[in-house]
Design a protein around this motif. Structure first.
Motif, short mmCIF file in Angstrom:
data_model
loop_
_atom_site.label_atom_id
_atom_site.label_comp_id
_atom_site.label_asym_id
_atom_site.label_seq_id
_atom_site.Cartn_x
_atom_site.Cartn_y
_atom_site.Cartn_z
N GLN A 1 0.84 -1.20 0.00
CA GLN A 1 0.00 0.00 0.00
C GLN A 1 0.87 1.25 0.00
OE1 GLN A 1 -2.61 -0.32 3.36
NE2 GLN A 1 -3.63 -2.16 2.61
N ILE B 1 -6.47 2.00 -4.92
CA ILE B 1 -7.19 0.92 -4.24
C ILE B 1 -8.61 1.44 -3.99
CG2 ILE B 1 -7.28 -0.63 -2.26
CD1 ILE B 1 -4.32 -0.12 -1.82
N TYR C 1 -4.92 5.93 -1.38
CA TYR C 1 -4.15 4.68 -1.39
C TYR C 1 -3.92 4.22 -2.83
CZ TYR C 1 -4.88 3.57 3.61
OH TYR C 1 -4.87 3.55 4.98
N GLU D 1 -1.67 1.12 -5.15
CA GLU D 1 -0.97 -0.15 -5.03
C GLU D 1 -0.38 -0.54 -6.39
OE1 GLU D 1 -3.04 -3.84 -4.42
OE2 GLU D 1 -4.93 -3.04 -5.19
N THR E 1 -4.09 -8.71 -5.09
CA THR E 1 -3.99 -7.28 -4.86
C THR E 1 -4.86 -6.90 -3.68
OG1 THR E 1 -5.87 -6.71 -6.28
CG2 THR E 1 -3.72 -6.93 -7.36
N ASN E 2 -4.68 -5.69 -3.19
CA ASN E 2 -5.55 -5.20 -2.12
C ASN E 2 -6.99 -5.10 -2.60
OD1 ASN E 2 -3.80 -4.19 0.35
ND2 ASN E 2 -2.66 -3.71 -1.51
N MET F 1 1.16 -6.76 -4.71
CA MET F 1 1.51 -6.17 -3.43
C MET F 1 2.99 -5.76 -3.42
SD MET F 1 -0.78 -8.12 -0.60
CE MET F 1 -2.55 -7.98 -0.64
N GLY G 1 0.35 2.67 4.46
CA GLY G 1 0.73 3.18 3.15
C GLY G 1 1.72 4.32 3.20
#
Length: 543
Positions: A51, A113, A133, A135, A168-169, A197, A522
């Motif tokens: 993040q 994200i 955020y 990613e 992924t997130n 990630m 993050g």
């Protein structure tokens, strides 16, 4: 002096910050070397969720999010609780979007994200519900050739499915509700050799570094800096020999000091802390910068991202027991101290990462430590614990189990009447989806760690026997309360207040003075990328 090699910039450490600084400096015409103590590239970054918190950032416009530097600063001011360095904070916000845009133009693949709020949204001034955020995009590691096997691949540092390198997130938004779908995504990604990630971020940056002509050495610990009034070079070990590298600039991106018990006790005031970081993270930046009389700075240990976690018997990393961090945001569980009492919102670790430090002056003790993770059979039937699937037997010795709460408490060494009273009160309110004691489930950020099938994703009673208790450990995540003092260009400051010529520190090697007392997930990787960029711009002004 006889030199074995000559470079303009040497980056010590190969996490996000060290690699970003190397990529930017090389693209500005510098000859760049990255030296990594471990035998693989990636450092702590490769083990994280990847993040990246940047506000404002260039991706917000595309998703209809309006953000302003003043709002981002207001939010960071709130996090800081009035502490920290304003100039560094301004640099992080004012130039964060610039740094991300530059790295994107050089080939870094990022995306927002979705629906990921700031920790303290909507209560904190300047907070946002989404858009801050970022990613990494999944990165096809096959394109790295032989380098693909020389990069750390994260296997998941968390106790839930929130971790690893094949998701992924964004994939994990419904982690608790559709594990079969996640397994299908994992299978497809692994078949394509795609990394996500932190692992994906490192793989992408390594690819960019190779394209820019950066030299990278693994198993090459930095031994000492060379120079009198400023940096002239660096001595590097490895291959049973020492090499003297001439360099006009050195960027320290060594990580924190999780695996140095002395430094952890000195700066974090914690004994017996374990870590989910590589065992090479031992505070080398302090030793390297000491000859130049570098200043250090310390932020509030209670405000650091200090987690609790568990060890699953048999798991190890670099010859040491591997500990997984624990955010107890799912229903049907609580965390208690030795008196059987809760002491924070289990779904929002900042409440208990601070209250763990509570000290009883009458009894000269820490009343909230040791602590236990307590849960019931419903939790076991519905949710994983790291790689242990729902319903799968726990390894022997991992947990205490009993048919009643009182028996569980006795077996674990918890006050029985205290635990019985806590569970009774918790269950009464959890049935209604509320937590008047610690407001569990009240923060939108916490919902991503819960079960979205419930009205309050973070709450559910502890009712169904048998009951379980796991003794928790203090677990470092690579963040530190202390580091080298740096200015807004990431230059290391001497104890005389003057920047040390040619010496920079970024990431967890640099004190988090722009954050003051607080933190938001993050920000660690965000500040690594931003100050890595700023260090490179200063060290390699272009040709």
């Amino acid at each position: 002096m006889d030199w074995d090699a000559h470079y303009d910039v040497v980056c010590v450490g190969s996490g996000a910050g060290g690699l970003a600084a190397a990529v930017v400096a090389a693209n500005r015409g510098a000859r760049v070397l990255v030296v990594e103590k471990d035998d693989k590239l990636g450092g702590v970054t490769a083990l994280t969720g990847g993040q990246i918190w940047i506000a404002p950032n260039p991706y917000q416009t595309g998703i209809g999010v309006e953000d302003q530097p003043g709002d981002a600063l207001a939010y960071m001011d709130f996090l800081s609780a009035g502490m920290g360095d304003r100039a560094n904070r301004n640099a992080f916000v004012a130039r964060g979007g610039e740094a991300i845009s530059h790295l994107r133009d050089l080939g870094l693949g990022l995306c927002p994200i979705p629906a990921f709020p700031d920790y303290y949204y909507p209560d904190a001034p300047g907070s946002r519900a989404t858009g801050r955020y970022l990613e990494p995009l999944p990165f096809p590691a096959s394109g790295l050739g032989s380098w693909a096997d020389r990069i750390v691949v994260g296997q998941g540092a968390m106790t839930t499915q929130h971790g690893g390198s094949a998701l992924t997130n964004a994939d994990l938004a419904d982690a608790a509700t559709d594990p079969a779908r996640l397994d299908a995504i994992k299978t497809a990604r692994l078949a394509q050799n795609e990394r996500c990630m932190g692992s994906g971020l490192v793989a992408n940056l390594v690819s960019m570094a190779l394209e820019a002509g950066v030299t990278m050495w693994t198993a090459s610990p930095a031994l000492r800096l060379i120079g009198e009034a400023g940096v002239e070079g660096i001595e590097v070990g490895g291959d049973d020999r020492k090499r003297r590298i001439e360099a006009r600039s050195v960027v320290l991106a060594t990580g924190a000091y999780d695996w140095s018990p002395e430094l952890v006790e000195t700066h974090e005031f914690v004994k017996d802390m374990y870590s989910l970081t590589p065992p090479t993270v031992t505070g080398d930046h302090f030793k390297l910068a000491a000859q130049f009389r570098a200043a250090t700075a310390t932020t509030l240990p209670q405000g650091c991202s200090r987690h609790v976690g568990i060890h699953i018997p048999g798991e190890s990393w670099g010859g040491r027991p591997f500990y997984r961090m624990m955010i107890m945001g799912l229903p049907h569980c609580i965390m208690v101290n030795g008196q059987g009492r809760r002491f924070g919102d289990e779904s929002f670790f900042h409440t208990y990462s601070s209250t763990i430090y509570a000290f009883d002056g009458h009894r000269q003790s820490f009343p909230n430590w040791p602590a236990w993770f307590v849960f019931d059979q419903t939790y076991r039937d519905k949710y994983p614990i790291g790689p242990i699937a729902p319903g799968e037997a726990l390894p022997q010795g991992m947990a205490v189990m009993a048919d009643t709460i009182a028996a569980l408490a006795t077996a674990a060494g918890i006050n029985p009447s205290g635990l019985e009273g806590t569970v009774e009160r918790f269950n009464e309110h959890a049935e209604r989806g509320v937590d008047p004691d610690f407001e569990r489930g009240s923060k939108p950020w916490s919902h991503s760690w819960g079960d979205s099938r419930q009205s309050n994703p973070n709450l559910g009673p502890v009712l169904k026997p048998p009951y379980y208790a796991i003794s928790l450990a203090r677990v470092g995540t690579g963040l530190a309360s202390a580091g080298l003092k740096t200015d807004a260009a990431a230059r290391v400051i001497g104890i005389d207040g003057i920047p040390i010529e040619g010496l920079y520190a970024i990431g967890n090697a640099a004190a988090r003075i722009e954050m003051g007392c607080g933190y938001n997930s993050g920000m660690a990787i965000g500040r690594s990328l931003v100050f890595g960029y700023l260090a490179a711009c200063d060290a390699a002004p272009g040709r």
